[in-house]
Design a protein around this motif. Structure first.
Motif, PDB file in Angstrom:
ATOM      1  N   VAL A  11      51.966  16.103  27.902  1.00  0.00           N
ATOM      2  CA  VAL A  11      51.230  16.737  28.881  1.00  0.00           C
ATOM      3  C   VAL A  11      49.749  16.697  29.153  1.00  0.00           C
ATOM      4  O   VAL A  11      49.181  16.430  30.320  1.00  0.00           O
ATOM      5  CB  VAL A  11      51.322  18.500  28.627  1.00  0.00           C
ATOM      6  N   GLU A  12      48.991  16.272  28.262  1.00  0.00           N
ATOM      7  CA  GLU A  12      47.670  15.890  28.157  1.00  0.00           C
ATOM      8  C   GLU A  12      47.417  14.451  28.759  1.00  0.00           C
ATOM      9  O   GLU A  12      46.339  14.368  28.977  1.00  0.00           O
ATOM     10  CB  GLU A  12      46.853  16.095  27.028  1.00  0.00           C
ATOM     11  N   ASP A  13      48.442  13.793  29.002  1.00  0.00           N
ATOM     12  CA  ASP A  13      48.060  12.450  29.525  1.00  0.00           C
ATOM     13  C   ASP A  13      48.326  12.441  31.033  1.00  0.00           C
ATOM     14  O   ASP A  13      48.381  11.249  31.739  1.00  0.00           O
ATOM     15  CB  ASP A  13      49.537  11.520  29.087  1.00  0.00           C
ATOM     16  N   ARG A  14      48.404  13.644  31.705  1.00  0.00           N
ATOM     17  CA  ARG A  14      48.597  13.624  33.128  1.00  0.00           C
ATOM     18  C   ARG A  14      47.502  13.075  33.833  1.00  0.00           C
ATOM     19  O   ARG A  14      46.322  13.504  33.609  1.00  0.00           O
ATOM     20  CB  ARG A  14      48.903  15.186  33.340  1.00  0.00           C
ATOM     21  N   LEU A  15      47.679  12.444  34.692  1.00  0.00           N
ATOM     22  CA  LEU A  15      46.555  11.887  35.532  1.00  0.00           C
ATOM     23  C   LEU A  15      46.345  12.473  36.754  1.00  0.00           C
ATOM     24  O   LEU A  15      47.224  12.782  37.657  1.00  0.00           O
ATOM     25  CB  LEU A  15      47.027  10.045  36.004  1.00  0.00           C
ATOM     26  N   ASP A  16      45.076  12.998  37.433  1.00  0.00           N
ATOM     27  CA  ASP A  16      44.791  13.546  38.240  1.00  0.00           C
ATOM     28  C   ASP A  16      44.730  12.686  39.588  1.00  0.00           C
ATOM     29  O   ASP A  16      43.750  12.038  39.596  1.00  0.00           O
ATOM     30  CB  ASP A  16      43.440  14.555  38.151  1.00  0.00           C
ATOM     31  N   THR A  17      45.662  12.676  40.415  1.00  0.00           N
ATOM     32  CA  THR A  17      45.570  11.753  41.725  1.00  0.00           C
ATOM     33  C   THR A  17      45.012  12.594  42.768  1.00  0.00           C
ATOM     34  O   THR A  17      44.993  11.993  43.867  1.00  0.00           O
ATOM     35  CB  THR A  17      47.006  11.325  41.970  1.00  0.00           C
ATOM     36  N   GLY A  18      44.642  13.982  42.713  1.00  0.00           N
ATOM     37  CA  GLY A  18      44.164  14.582  43.792  1.00  0.00           C
ATOM     38  C   GLY A  18      45.374  15.274  44.264  1.00  0.00           C
ATOM     39  O   GLY A  18      45.040  16.235  45.252  1.00  0.00           O
ATOM     40  N   ASN A  19      46.570  15.185  43.719  1.00  0.00           N
ATOM     41  CA  ASN A  19      47.722  16.088  44.526  1.00  0.00           C
ATOM     42  C   ASN A  19      48.549  16.798  43.183  1.00  0.00           C
ATOM     43  O   ASN A  19      48.923  16.051  42.403  1.00  0.00           O
ATOM     44  CB  ASN A  19      48.571  15.358  45.269  1.00  0.00           C
ATOM     45  N   PRO A  20      48.359  17.965  42.968  1.00  0.00           N
ATOM     46  CA  PRO A  20      48.966  18.483  41.983  1.00  0.00           C
ATOM     47  C   PRO A  20      50.275  18.348  41.726  1.00  0.00           C
ATOM     48  O   PRO A  20      50.891  18.610  40.678  1.00  0.00           O
ATOM     49  CB  PRO A  20      48.482  20.107  42.016  1.00  0.00           C
ATOM     50  N   GLU A  21      50.979  18.171  42.745  1.00  0.00           N
ATOM     51  CA  GLU A  21      52.616  17.735  42.622  1.00  0.00           C
ATOM     52  C   GLU A  21      52.874  16.357  42.315  1.00  0.00           C
ATOM     53  O   GLU A  21      54.190  16.315  41.703  1.00  0.00           O
ATOM     54  CB  GLU A  21      53.301  18.046  43.984  1.00  0.00           C
ATOM     55  N   LYS A  63      58.602   9.938  41.518  1.00  0.00           N
ATOM     56  CA  LYS A  63      58.675  10.275  43.206  1.00  0.00           C
ATOM     57  C   LYS A  63      57.264  10.466  43.632  1.00  0.00           C
ATOM     58  O   LYS A  63      56.830  11.415  44.172  1.00  0.00           O
ATOM     59  CB  LYS A  63      59.693  11.315  43.542  1.00  0.00           C
ATOM     60  N   THR A  64      56.251   9.178  43.626  1.00  0.00           N
ATOM     61  CA  THR A  64      54.859   9.662  43.901  1.00  0.00           C
ATOM     62  C   THR A  64      54.347   8.455  44.449  1.00  0.00           C
ATOM     63  O   THR A  64      54.763   7.287  44.081  1.00  0.00           O
ATOM     64  CB  THR A  64      54.164   9.900  42.763  1.00  0.00           C
ATOM     65  N   PHE A  87      50.163   7.255  45.744  1.00  0.00           N
ATOM     66  CA  PHE A  87      48.923   7.765  45.554  1.00  0.00           C
ATOM     67  C   PHE A  87      48.092   6.497  45.827  1.00  0.00           C
ATOM     68  O   PHE A  87      48.273   5.231  45.175  1.00  0.00           O
ATOM     69  CB  PHE A  87      48.365   8.481  44.336  1.00  0.00           C
ATOM     70  N   PRO A  88      46.921   6.620  46.336  1.00  0.00           N
ATOM     71  CA  PRO A  88      45.966   5.358  46.696  1.00  0.00           C
ATOM     72  C   PRO A  88      45.047   5.386  45.227  1.00  0.00           C
ATOM     73  O   PRO A  88      44.763   6.289  44.449  1.00  0.00           O
ATOM     74  CB  PRO A  88      45.160   5.970  47.580  1.00  0.00           C
ATOM     75  N   TRP A  89      44.538   3.912  44.944  1.00  0.00           N
ATOM     76  CA  TRP A  89      43.734   3.707  43.859  1.00  0.00           C
ATOM     77  C   TRP A  89      42.971   2.683  44.086  1.00  0.00           C
ATOM     78  O   TRP A  89      43.325   1.485  45.018  1.00  0.00           O
ATOM     79  CB  TRP A  89      44.919   3.529  42.480  1.00  0.00           C
ATOM     80  N   HIS A  90      41.837   2.431  43.779  1.00  0.00           N
ATOM     81  CA  HIS A  90      40.866   1.454  43.778  1.00  0.00           C
ATOM     82  C   HIS A  90      40.552   0.670  42.440  1.00  0.00           C
ATOM     83  O   HIS A  90      40.387   1.673  41.422  1.00  0.00           O
ATOM     84  CB  HIS A  90      39.559   1.781  44.422  1.00  0.00           C
ATOM     85  N   LEU A  91      40.908  -0.276  42.081  1.00  0.00           N
ATOM     86  CA  LEU A  91      40.726  -1.039  40.811  1.00  0.00           C
ATOM     87  C   LEU A  91      39.463  -1.773  40.816  1.00  0.00           C
ATOM     88  O   LEU A  91      39.205  -2.648  41.460  1.00  0.00           O
ATOM     89  CB  LEU A  91      41.931  -1.946  40.577  1.00  0.00           C
ATOM     90  N   GLU A  92      38.567  -1.462  39.925  1.00  0.00           N
ATOM     91  CA  GLU A  92      37.350  -2.290  39.429  1.00  0.00           C
ATOM     92  C   GLU A  92      37.631  -3.003  37.954  1.00  0.00           C
ATOM     93  O   GLU A  92      36.451  -3.367  37.286  1.00  0.00           O
ATOM     94  CB  GLU A  92      35.970  -1.379  39.219  1.00  0.00           C
ATOM     95  N   PHE A 124      49.880   2.976  44.282  1.00  0.00           N
ATOM     96  CA  PHE A 124      50.899   3.002  43.449  1.00  0.00           C
ATOM     97  C   PHE A 124      52.102   3.775  44.124  1.00  0.00           C
ATOM     98  O   PHE A 124      51.978   4.700  44.501  1.00  0.00           O
ATOM     99  CB  PHE A 124      50.550   3.795  42.203  1.00  0.00           C
ATOM    100  N   SER A 125      53.205   3.186  43.937  1.00  0.00           N
ATOM    101  CA  SER A 125      54.435   4.207  44.578  1.00  0.00           C
ATOM    102  C   SER A 125      55.583   3.840  43.945  1.00  0.00           C
ATOM    103  O   SER A 125      55.899   2.690  43.422  1.00  0.00           O
ATOM    104  CB  SER A 125      54.621   3.501  46.110  1.00  0.00           C
ATOM    105  N   VAL A 126      56.511   4.879  43.346  1.00  0.00           N
ATOM    106  CA  VAL A 126      57.629   4.902  42.614  1.00  0.00           C
ATOM    107  C   VAL A 126      58.615   5.842  43.700  1.00  0.00           C
ATOM    108  O   VAL A 126      58.409   6.959  43.674  1.00  0.00           O
ATOM    109  CB  VAL A 126      57.414   5.435  41.409  1.00  0.00           C
TER     110      VAL A 126
END
Length: 150
Positions: free
Chosen positions: A47-57, A83-84, A86-91, A130-132
């Protein structure tokens, strides 16, 4: 007796707890020389590994498998998504090895897909999604290791 500062103490406690959590079920073994073996079937995200993508769902989880102390140059972790998209920028550079499911990396109008046993490389500076479509479980390797602070 030498004093230890708060940051050093917190880092040490985190390291000990992580080692305890990973080795309790014999999922991770570290040799005296630093060579590490990780039994992925015994590991899952928490549970503590959840990544905040900006969408709680969104159901996205990342779990570091090596600490920065263990591997200061390369990051290694386990990521799961369901079933997600979300956008991501990689540095940082990233390699994803798919264990289960299908991982899609969307760049503009292009989709790069990988299934079990396949690898995707994402170069530094990429703006992706990233899309699944269903569920996916994959390993990520990042350079540099401290990807979150790039």
């Amino acid at each position: 007796m030498a004093e230890i500062n708060r940051n050093e103490l917190e880092s040490l406690v985190r390291k000990i707890l992580l080692e305890e959590l990973l080795t309790k079920d014999s999922a991770k073994k570290v040799s005296k020389s630093g060579v590490t073996s990780i039994r992925l079937p015994k590991l899952d995200v928490r549970v503590e590994d959840r990544l905040d993508t900006g969408n709680p769902e969104h159901q996205v989880y990342t779990r570091d498998l090596l600490t920065l102390d263990e591997s200061p140059r390369l990051g290694l972790g386990l990521m799961t998504m369901e079933k997600t998209t979300f956008p991501w920028h990689l540095e940082y550079d990233e390699v994803d090895y798919v264990i289960e499911g299908q991982l899609n990396i969307i760049v503009g109008d292009e989709v790069m897909s990988a299934g079990p046993g396949e690898v995707i490389f994402i170069p530094k500076g990429s703006d992706i999604q990233f899309s699944v479509p269903d569920k996916a479980r994959f390993i990520y390797v990042t350079y540099p290791a401290d990807w979150a602070n790039q």
